[in-house]
Design an enzyme around this catalytic site. Structure first.
Site, PDB file in Angstrom:
ATOM      1  N   GLU A   1     -20.698   6.745  -9.773  1.00  0.00           N
ATOM      2  CA  GLU A   1     -19.309   6.453  -9.435  1.00  0.00           C
ATOM      3  C   GLU A   1     -19.134   6.285  -7.922  1.00  0.00           C
ATOM      4  O   GLU A   1     -19.705   7.016  -7.128  1.00  0.00           O
ATOM      5  CB  GLU A   1     -18.414   7.583  -9.934  1.00  0.00           C
ATOM      6  CG  GLU A   1     -18.488   8.896  -9.154  1.00  0.00           C
ATOM      7  CD  GLU A   1     -19.821   9.639  -9.296  1.00  0.00           C
ATOM      8  OE1 GLU A   1     -20.170  10.380  -8.365  1.00  0.00           O
ATOM      9  OE2 GLU A   1     -20.497   9.459 -10.324  1.00  0.00           O
ATOM     10  N   ASN A   2     -18.375   5.267  -7.542  1.00  0.00           N
ATOM     11  CA  ASN A   2     -17.979   5.069  -6.154  1.00  0.00           C
ATOM     12  C   ASN A   2     -16.506   4.668  -6.153  1.00  0.00           C
ATOM     13  O   ASN A   2     -15.927   4.381  -7.199  1.00  0.00           O
ATOM     14  CB  ASN A   2     -18.805   3.952  -5.496  1.00  0.00           C
ATOM     15  CG  ASN A   2     -20.269   4.344  -5.342  1.00  0.00           C
ATOM     16  OD1 ASN A   2     -20.598   5.181  -4.518  1.00  0.00           O
ATOM     17  ND2 ASN A   2     -21.121   3.748  -6.160  1.00  0.00           N
TER      18      ASN A   2
ATOM     19  N   GLU B   1     -17.382   9.395 -15.682  1.00  0.00           N
ATOM     20  CA  GLU B   1     -17.479   8.713 -14.390  1.00  0.00           C
ATOM     21  C   GLU B   1     -16.103   8.470 -13.771  1.00  0.00           C
ATOM     22  O   GLU B   1     -15.944   8.528 -12.547  1.00  0.00           O
ATOM     23  CB  GLU B   1     -18.255   7.405 -14.530  1.00  0.00           C
ATOM     24  CG  GLU B   1     -19.666   7.553 -15.098  1.00  0.00           C
ATOM     25  CD  GLU B   1     -20.536   8.545 -14.334  1.00  0.00           C
ATOM     26  OE1 GLU B   1     -20.240   8.831 -13.160  1.00  0.00           O
ATOM     27  OE2 GLU B   1     -21.508   9.042 -14.915  1.00  0.00           O
TER      28      GLU B   1
ATOM     29  N   HIS C   1     -14.695  11.402 -11.889  1.00  0.00           N
ATOM     30  CA  HIS C   1     -15.207  11.570 -10.526  1.00  0.00           C
ATOM     31  C   HIS C   1     -14.311  10.898  -9.481  1.00  0.00           C
ATOM     32  O   HIS C   1     -14.475  11.164  -8.286  1.00  0.00           O
ATOM     33  CB  HIS C   1     -16.625  11.009 -10.416  1.00  0.00           C
ATOM     34  CG  HIS C   1     -17.680  11.933 -10.924  1.00  0.00           C
ATOM     35  ND1 HIS C   1     -17.797  13.242 -10.520  1.00  0.00           N
ATOM     36  CD2 HIS C   1     -18.698  11.730 -11.818  1.00  0.00           C
ATOM     37  CE1 HIS C   1     -18.825  13.811 -11.125  1.00  0.00           C
ATOM     38  NE2 HIS C   1     -19.388  12.909 -11.928  1.00  0.00           N
TER      39      HIS C   1
ATOM     40  N   GLU D   1     -19.830  17.865 -11.097  1.00  0.00           N
ATOM     41  CA  GLU D   1     -20.380  17.495 -12.401  1.00  0.00           C
ATOM     42  C   GLU D   1     -19.814  18.332 -13.543  1.00  0.00           C
ATOM     43  O   GLU D   1     -19.563  17.815 -14.629  1.00  0.00           O
ATOM     44  CB  GLU D   1     -21.908  17.595 -12.367  1.00  0.00           C
ATOM     45  CG  GLU D   1     -22.563  16.663 -11.371  1.00  0.00           C
ATOM     46  CD  GLU D   1     -22.249  15.186 -11.621  1.00  0.00           C
ATOM     47  OE1 GLU D   1     -21.758  14.834 -12.716  1.00  0.00           O
ATOM     48  OE2 GLU D   1     -22.468  14.373 -10.714  1.00  0.00           O
TER      49      GLU D   1
END
Length: 590
Positions: A2-3, A35, A38, A57
């Site tokens: 993930e970004n 994801e 996040h 996490e």
């Protein structure tokens, strides 16, 4: 990964089609939700240093279930966690030397070792579920809102979250969580009655060789009885007037209801008898939990493995995925005691077919109009057990289905495709069949189908075919490096292929390290053998190969734990083999 504004996925965790299993649709939904979570834990608020990786996490692992449950409540998605994440965390966390959830990081080489799926993801997620239940949803949500608002676009440590949740709830969250995060392992609660006094005590639970350091936890009892305290914070408590409590509550005493807290319970004497007497009337999560807990107690030598068979016998006609999954896990554990080609193996196969028969007769291979998603999951387990047991009728049906789809194996119904492919390899292996499977694997675009083909190929027993398959592992146009560890796991798990792939891994270790050294899957080449090996010879070979590499910070913890894991399994089989063989023979005849 993930970004900000970009999440990347492997195809298997993103793409489904019309011929997809219910389980694969669940898995895609969970990974997508993980994801996206996040974006809050990881991006909007970023942990200050790697020692708080667990919070990124563990929170995402918890939220994937919360989110999918909110979107598709009919999926009962928390059952997936109960059958996957929970047993993985309980098994891994019972081995002495396991990392705590919160780990101090002093060197970059230690960073990859933090991504222990059973601890940082599964155990950490379970601790967040435990905390959420302890606080209640309203205060939990209120605390999260305050945390995000205060720390958005900044860096935090775990204590910042505990402060926010504590202010929202008025409870000392840090004191509750510290014992679970800073210490490895978890307790077993022993519950017994002596002279009308109910005694509950805690002690760290270990499987295998260990050093007891007298650790204690703040344990939420989550009892189904009125009249018991909320938590156990000392080594033991004594509650007088058991007979009166029993009369008031009118049911067997059980702790950790809903199986959300990270511990197991050892009921003794009349308390155990009462729980087992009510087993068939309990909710499905409780049935699963009792089977899981009894299996772990057997692994540690607290009880005999032979004691599990009467419990399984009571559950042979259960139709819940949770319960059938628990039974299936015990069968897999019992299989370690069985030697191939013996009378005991024949008796074991009879027993397995007997335990699967009800659901196999009910569901068969083919899906029916109007059946539930749960039926599909149970069918997969029932068919798998029947094929595992070499049942002649089930094998014949699988062969007929294979013949019908021979020109388009990808078109086999995905829910039974793996077992049909495996059955054909087990009973009708040829060089042409192996070549067909490998060619399909190389050119398939469906990642689930590829994994099923690899699993089926691992059933090869022909030495030439096995060498052909393993020789393809270095060809990245056949097997992607990121998928190599899953092939290795499959082939290690079968007697006919284990020796060849174990030799291959040691001879090609430098190549494996060069190809995968920067990838998290590299750890698997240390971990997977430790999950499977069960003989003195394999233990000696494992130690001989890996002990010289203990100076490698990226591998040292897993090597030490792997040695303990194999040694515990060797001791367990020595100790329990005769008793298991006797009870298997008894129940197979019954």
């Amino acid at each position: 990964m993930e970004n900000w504004g970009l999440v990347t996925y492997r195809e298997v965790y993103l793409v489904v089609d019309e011929n997809s299993t219910f389980a694969s649709r669940q898995q895609v939904a969970l990974v997508v939700a993980h994801e996206l979570a996040h974006q809050w834990f990881g991006n909007l608020v970023t942990m200050k240093w790697w020692d708080d990786l667990w919070l990124n996490e563990s929170f995402a692992n918890m939220m994937e279930y919360v989110c999918v449950d909110a979107i598709e409540p009919s999926w009962n998605i928390f059952e997936d966690f109960q059958t996957g994440g929970v047993p993985a965390a309980l098994k891994r966390d019972a081995t002495d030397g396991v990392q705590s959830v919160h780990v101090e990081v002093k060197h970059p080489d230690e960073i990859n070792t933090l991504f222990d799926g059973a601890i940082v993801y599964a155990k950490g997620s379970r601790l967040m579920h435990m905390l959420r239940r302890w606080l209640g949803d309203a205060d939990f949500a209120k605390g999260l809102h305050a945390y995000f608002e205060k720390h958005q676009y900044g860096n935090t440590i775990g204590r910042d979250l505990w402060n926010a949740l504590g202010q929202a709830s008025g409870r000392d969250v840090a004191a509750f969580m510290d014992s679970w995060l800073e210490q490895p392992g978890y307790p077993v609660l022993t519950v017994k009655v002596e002279n009308d006094v109910l005694k509950i005590s805690q002690k760290q639970f270990f499987i295998g060789e260990h050093e007891d350091k007298n650790r204690l936890w703040v344990v939420p009892l989550n009892s189904n009885w009125k009249g018991l305290p909320d938590t156990l914070e000392t080594e033991s408590i004594e509650i007088p007037g058991y007979a009166a409590l029993l009369a008031e509550n009118k049911t067997a005493l059980r702790l950790n209801t809903e199986n959300t807290a990270h511990y197991i319970t050892d009921y003794q004497g009349d308390l155990l008898d009462a729980v087992l007497a009510e087993l068939e009337t309990l909710d499905n999560t409780s049935k699963l939990q009792i089977v899981q807990e009894r299996r772990l107690l057997a692994e540690a030598g607290h009880i005999s493995y032979a004691d599990l068979l009467p419990v399984l016998d009571k559950l042979a006609k259960e139709e819940s995925y949770l319960v059938v999954s628990a039974v299936s896990q015990v069968i897999a554990a019992l299989e370690r005691f069985i030697d191939e080609g013996t009378e005991t193996e024949k008796a074991f196969n009879t027993l397995v077919a007997k335990l699967a028969r009800h659901n196999y007769d009910r569901l068969g291979f083919e899906a029916k109009d109007g059946e539930s998603d749960e039926d599909e999951l149970v069918r997969q387990l029932a068919v798998s057990m029947m094929i595992r047991s070499n049942d002649a009728e089930a094998s014949q049906v699988a062969s007929q289905i294979f013949a019908t789809h021979k020109e388009n194996l990808a078109g086999l119904p995905a829910a039974i495709r793996a077992q049909v492919l495996i059955n054909e390899m087990k009973h009708h292996e040829t060089k042409d069949l192996v070549a067909t499977y490998l060619d399909l694997y190389t050119h398939a675009t469906d990642a689930v189908f590829k994994r099923q083909l690899a699993a089926a190929l691992a059933y090869s027993t022909d030495a030439d075919n096995i060498q052909t398959l393993i020789s393809s592992w270095k060809d990245k146009f056949v097997v992607k490096p990121q998928d190599l560890s899953s092939w290795y796991l499959q082939f290690l798990g079968h007697q006919a292929t284990q020796e060849t792939v174990w030799v291959w891994a040691r001879e090609n270790w430098d190549w494996i390290k060069a190809a995968l050294g920067g990838d998290m899957s590299f750890d698997s080449f240390v971990i997977f053998p430790s999950h499977i090996f069960k003989t003195e010879q394999r233990l000696a070979e494992y130690k001989e190969f890996f002990e010289p590499q203990l100076s490698d910070l990226a591998l040292s913890r897993n090597i030490r734990m792997g040695i303990k894991d194999i040694a515990a399994r060797v001791d367990l089989i020595k100790r329990e083999k005769a008793a298991v063989e006797a009870v298997v023979a008894q129940y197979a005849k019954a």
